[in-house]
Scaffold this active site. Structure first.
Site, PDB file in Angstrom:
ATOM      1  N   ASP A 176       0.793  -1.159  -0.126  1.00  0.00           N
ATOM      2  CA  ASP A 176      -0.085   0.195   0.059  1.00  0.00           C
ATOM      3  C   ASP A 176       1.099   1.123   0.000  1.00  0.00           C
ATOM      4  O   ASP A 176       1.581   1.533   1.006  1.00  0.00           O
ATOM      5  CB  ASP A 176      -1.058  -0.031   1.278  1.00  0.00           C
ATOM      6  CG  ASP A 176      -2.049   1.298   1.184  1.00  0.00           C
ATOM      7  OD1 ASP A 176      -1.301   2.350   0.995  1.00  0.00           O
ATOM      8  OD2 ASP A 176      -3.228   0.932   1.359  1.00  0.00           O
ATOM      9  N   HIS A 177       1.044   1.885  -1.007  1.00  0.00           N
ATOM     10  CA  HIS A 177       2.290   3.119  -1.176  1.00  0.00           C
ATOM     11  C   HIS A 177       2.138   3.871  -0.247  1.00  0.00           C
ATOM     12  O   HIS A 177       3.096   4.610  -0.127  1.00  0.00           O
ATOM     13  CB  HIS A 177       2.324   3.227  -2.715  1.00  0.00           C
ATOM     14  CG  HIS A 177       1.732   4.219  -3.224  1.00  0.00           C
ATOM     15  ND1 HIS A 177       0.221   4.084  -3.466  1.00  0.00           N
ATOM     16  CD2 HIS A 177       1.617   5.637  -3.327  1.00  0.00           C
ATOM     17  CE1 HIS A 177      -0.530   5.291  -3.878  1.00  0.00           C
ATOM     18  NE2 HIS A 177       0.431   6.131  -3.804  1.00  0.00           N
ATOM     19  N   HIS A 239      -5.696   2.877   1.000  1.00  0.00           N
ATOM     20  CA  HIS A 239      -5.006   4.020   1.606  1.00  0.00           C
ATOM     21  C   HIS A 239      -5.575   4.671   2.927  1.00  0.00           C
ATOM     22  O   HIS A 239      -5.069   4.852   4.063  1.00  0.00           O
ATOM     23  CB  HIS A 239      -4.723   4.903   0.612  1.00  0.00           C
ATOM     24  CG  HIS A 239      -4.285   4.269  -0.847  1.00  0.00           C
ATOM     25  ND1 HIS A 239      -3.160   3.356  -0.839  1.00  0.00           N
ATOM     26  CD2 HIS A 239      -4.409   4.645  -2.133  1.00  0.00           C
ATOM     27  CE1 HIS A 239      -3.050   3.168  -1.870  1.00  0.00           C
ATOM     28  NE2 HIS A 239      -3.627   3.984  -2.533  1.00  0.00           N
TER      29      HIS A 239
HETATM   30  C1  BG6 Z   1      -3.312   5.078  -6.293  1.00  0.00           C
HETATM   31  C2  BG6 Z   1      -4.755   5.096  -6.975  1.00  0.00           C
HETATM   32  O1  BG6 Z   1      -3.498   4.156  -5.450  1.00  0.00           O
HETATM   33  O2  BG6 Z   1      -3.145   6.006  -5.594  1.00  0.00           O
HETATM   34  C3  BG6 Z   1      -4.774   6.174  -7.952  1.00  0.00           C
HETATM   35  O3  BG6 Z   1      -5.015   3.984  -7.885  1.00  0.00           O
HETATM   36  C4  BG6 Z   1      -4.387   7.579  -7.179  1.00  0.00           C
HETATM   37  O4  BG6 Z   1      -6.125   6.704  -8.457  1.00  0.00           O
HETATM   38  C5  BG6 Z   1      -3.013   7.493  -6.244  1.00  0.00           C
HETATM   39  O5  BG6 Z   1      -4.313   8.549  -8.062  1.00  0.00           O
HETATM   40  C6  BG6 Z   1      -2.759   8.498  -5.564  1.00  0.00           C
HETATM   41  O6  BG6 Z   1      -1.438   8.383  -4.926  1.00  0.00           O
HETATM   42  P1  BG6 Z   1      -0.506   9.632  -4.398  1.00  0.00           P
HETATM   43  O7  BG6 Z   1       0.834   8.953  -3.848  1.00  0.00           O
HETATM   44  O8  BG6 Z   1      -0.175  10.462  -5.614  1.00  0.00           O
HETATM   45  O9  BG6 Z   1      -1.485  10.246  -3.315  1.00  0.00           O
END
Ligand code: BG6
Length: 477
Positions: A176-177, A239
């Site tokens: 989960d980045h 997230h």
């Molecule tokens: C991803 C989603 O997991 O997270 C995208 O699939 C979203 O739709 C993105 O844009 C947002 O990530 P960050 O790191 O730019 O907030």
């Protein structure tokens, strides 16, 4: 270590994985001997693959070293194999190639399989890793898997059962980045290393918690995926619920990975389940209409290429949640996320109880996660010129080009076998359990779909949600 990358010609590899590996290499965080095998459908040579990796680093890495020997040494570790992922024989050939390399270069039999592929291919790949013997190692084996982890509770359970046939839970690293973002990883320390904050981290001192992840982009080129997922699956199930867990957990001293994950799980266990009939009162569903972003006209969701004019998909969600444990009972957690909003910003605002002095503002702790990274605290001070009490903000900004990216932190942890910032199956399952009634209600189209103008902070109903409790979103601190 051999890093086996499924989906090596894809977008994620190009934007995130190669640059992250490169930065780890520059920082001396890659194992002494390693080999990276890229797998994809296209017929590429090693040379073509290495050129592709170099280009991706030049375009997306936070650092570029003009030192050619280093770059060449790094690229030298990359090899490519065209495979049909469904062909069992291909895995046997792959095993032979990997073993040959391990022998020639004295690489220990440690294998990391990274699946950056469409979700429907995941179980075929893991089953083939097992049946071919690729997963039978003398050292360790690990599996890194990207979201989405399932489409709903049932499919997530089925997927997990399939994975468990080939990998043990402790070998599975679910990305989960958001958990790789430095300011999210910092949350733990922010509370536990600051006794002053730790003492206040509960219902006696906090009135509400607000978590916002707003984006200015729309559906982009992902209509096929996004129109089936919606903001609820794309951002909330993973997230945002992870951010709630990270904010609400209370860590024991000397916390290790298992303790952190156990505490996160506890938060989910105490998260008050939503019944279908409660969804309308607690969850706001929105979809962007035409509007304006940064001064330029922006079309609505229904005008996006690949989206049916009748789509009822959610591009915005706001919700009120409750963690019914001793620390948080009675403190609402509000979450909000959407596409085509005013700003790109992920932040957590903690609102503390009011002092009771009429002219004082509440103390606010704001944690900016991205793209701006920092922590600020709003206090009240007496202005010597007019004797009025006024809010002042004490600010810390962590912004620097040298801050490692989420994928660097996550890959480095996976290489070292530290699962702290990866989602445990129980967290994922409990998240789907919480979200499932919302999915059902949306599916039945039982709640309003509020249209909000592109470039706004979402529908008015989301403001209303907080107003009901006497609060409002803190957008301008
Ligand atoms: C991803 C989603 O997991 O997270 C995208 O699939 C979203 O739709 C993105 O844009 C947002 O990530 P960050 O790191 O730019 O907030």
């Amino acid at each position: 270590m051999t890093f086996v990358l499924f989906g090596a010609t894809g977008d994620l590899a190009k934007r995130k994985i190669f640059p992250a590996l490169y930065n780890l290499f520059l920082d001396g965080k890659m194992p002494d001997s390693f080999s990276i095998i890229g797998l994809g459908r296209r017929e590429w040579s090693d040379q073509k693959f290495q050129t592709h990796v170099e280009e991706s680093i030049r375009s997306f890495s936070r650092r570029i070293m003009e030192d050619n020997p280093k770059m060449n040494q790094f690229l030298h570790a990359f090899h490519y194999s065209a495979v049909d992922i469904t062909d069992q024989q291909a895995y046997t050939t792959l095993l032979n190639d990997i073993q040959k390399q391990e022998n020639e270069l004295s690489i220990p039999e440690n294998r990391l399989f990274y699946l950056s592929v469409a979700p429907d291919l995941v179980d075929t790949i893991t089953a083939n890793i097992k049946s071919s013997g690729l997963g039978s190692v003398n050292g360790w084996k690990r599996l890194i898997i990207e979201k989405p982890f399932g489409h709903d509770l049932a499919s997530a359970r089925t997927l997990n059962a399939k994975l468990s046939e080939s990998f043990e839970e402790k070998e599975i690293y679910r990305i989960d980045h958001y958990l790789g973002k430095p300011m999210v990883q910092n949350l733990e320390a922010l509370v536990s290393a600051n006794p002053a904050l730790e003492a206040l981290w509960n219902r006696d001192h906090i009135t509400n918690v607000q978590i916002t992840a707003s984006e200015t982009v729309g559906v982009e080129e992902r209509a096929g995926y996004y129109d089936r997922a919606g903001a609820i699956r794309d951002m909330v199930q993973n997230h945002l619920l992870q951010l709630i867990m990270m904010t609400a957990m209370h860590l024991p001293e000397d916390s290790d990975a298992e303790k952190v994950r156990a505490e996160k799980r506890k938060v989910m266990e105490y998260l008050r389940p939503l019944q279908k009939e409660d969804v309308e009162a607690n969850v706001i569903r929105g979809q962007y209409g035409p509007g304006e972003i940064l001064g330029a006209p922006a079309g609505g969701y229904l005008e996006e290429p690949g989206i049916e004019a009748s789509s009822r998909n959610d591009t915005f969600i706001a919700a009120r949640l409750w963690v019914d444990n001793d620390f948080w009972a009675g403190v609402p957690f509000y979450i909000r996320t959407g596409k085509r909003m005013k700003d790109k910003s992920t932040r957590i605002v903690i609102e503390f109880k009011h002092s009771g002095k009429v002219d004082a503002a509440p103390n606010l702790l704001t944690i900016d996660i991205s793209p701006f990274e920092g922590v600020s605290f709003q206090l009240n001070m007496k202005n010597p010129f007019n004797n009025q009490i006024e809010p002042v903000v004490i600010d810390f900004s962590a912004n620097s080009k040298d801050v490692p990216e989420a994928y660097e932190l996550l890959l480095s942890d996976a290489l070292r076998g530290n699962p702290t910032f990866f989602a445990h199956w129980k967290e994922v399952e409990l998240s789907w359990e919480w979200v499932q009634p919302i999915l059902d209600v949306f599916e039945e189209d039982k709640v309003p779909l509020h249209v909000y103008p592109a470039g706004s902070m979402g529908p008015d109903a989301s403001q209303q949600l907080l107003k009901e409790d006497g609060f409002s979103w803190w957008d301008h601190v």
